[in-house]
Design a protein around this motif. Sequence first.
Motif: not given
Length: 251
Positions: A122-125, A150-167, A218-223
């Motif tokens: 995420g992008a913080g100030s 929730e913890e990321m946003r409490a730490s100032g994060a905005a515009d959060i993006r995700a990468w789902l690794g292999p599973s 979601i930016e990425y999904r692994g195999p």
Amino acid sequence: MFLWRAEVQPGVSVAFTDTNAGNLALHVGDDAAAVLRRRCRLEDGAGISPRKFQYMNQVHGNEVSLVIEPGTGAESGTGAEGGTAVEPGVPIQPAPTADALVSLGGPLAVMVADCIPLVLVGAGSSGPVLSAVHAGRPGLFSGVIPAAIEEMRASGAADIRAWLGPSVCGNCYEVPAELRDEVAAVLPSAWSTTSWGTPALDLPGAAASQLEALGVSIEYRGPCTFENDFLFSYRRDSRCGRFAGLVWTHD
């Protein structure tokens, strides 16, 4: 060493390792000194040395640890380790007992062998806010992903993006019908059937639904780990090692 690696925004990289990086876990009966040497090679390969990736003592819960001084923890898996030198000058230090880490730019790691290694940025100030999440069935069920965000946003994060690794995927994660019903009652998108027609759970599908509901792209999904022998899979071999999901900033 890296199955997938990318600079996901200026100054921030995400990666997932494969079996070429070797086992990175201290809790699976491997030689501890060899594991720490592999971790050092990984840090060299990522270009973060002398900084260290912060690992965690994962317990399939929903606890989130805010990392103030990253790189001191050594283990990921059931049972904390600490205070013992495995070779001269290389101590094993206690790691946070948690299933998600959040930092203000410090390098983070999550280790898995079928669970989802979820990385969030995420992008913080004052710079990026990072998270590494161990999202297995119990963690998804108990809300580890919303807790991390929730913890990321409490730490100032905005515009959060995700990468789902292999599973392990929904075509391969066979479970008893009763367990599928129990999980799907809380996470409807987890309901699945294996490719051979038995009850299953779709952990990546459930994680994606949670992320989308929380406004995270979601930016990425692994195999699938079970289907690919270049990834460790506990369901394929219970004596396997662990690979890692990683996120770090460039100094």
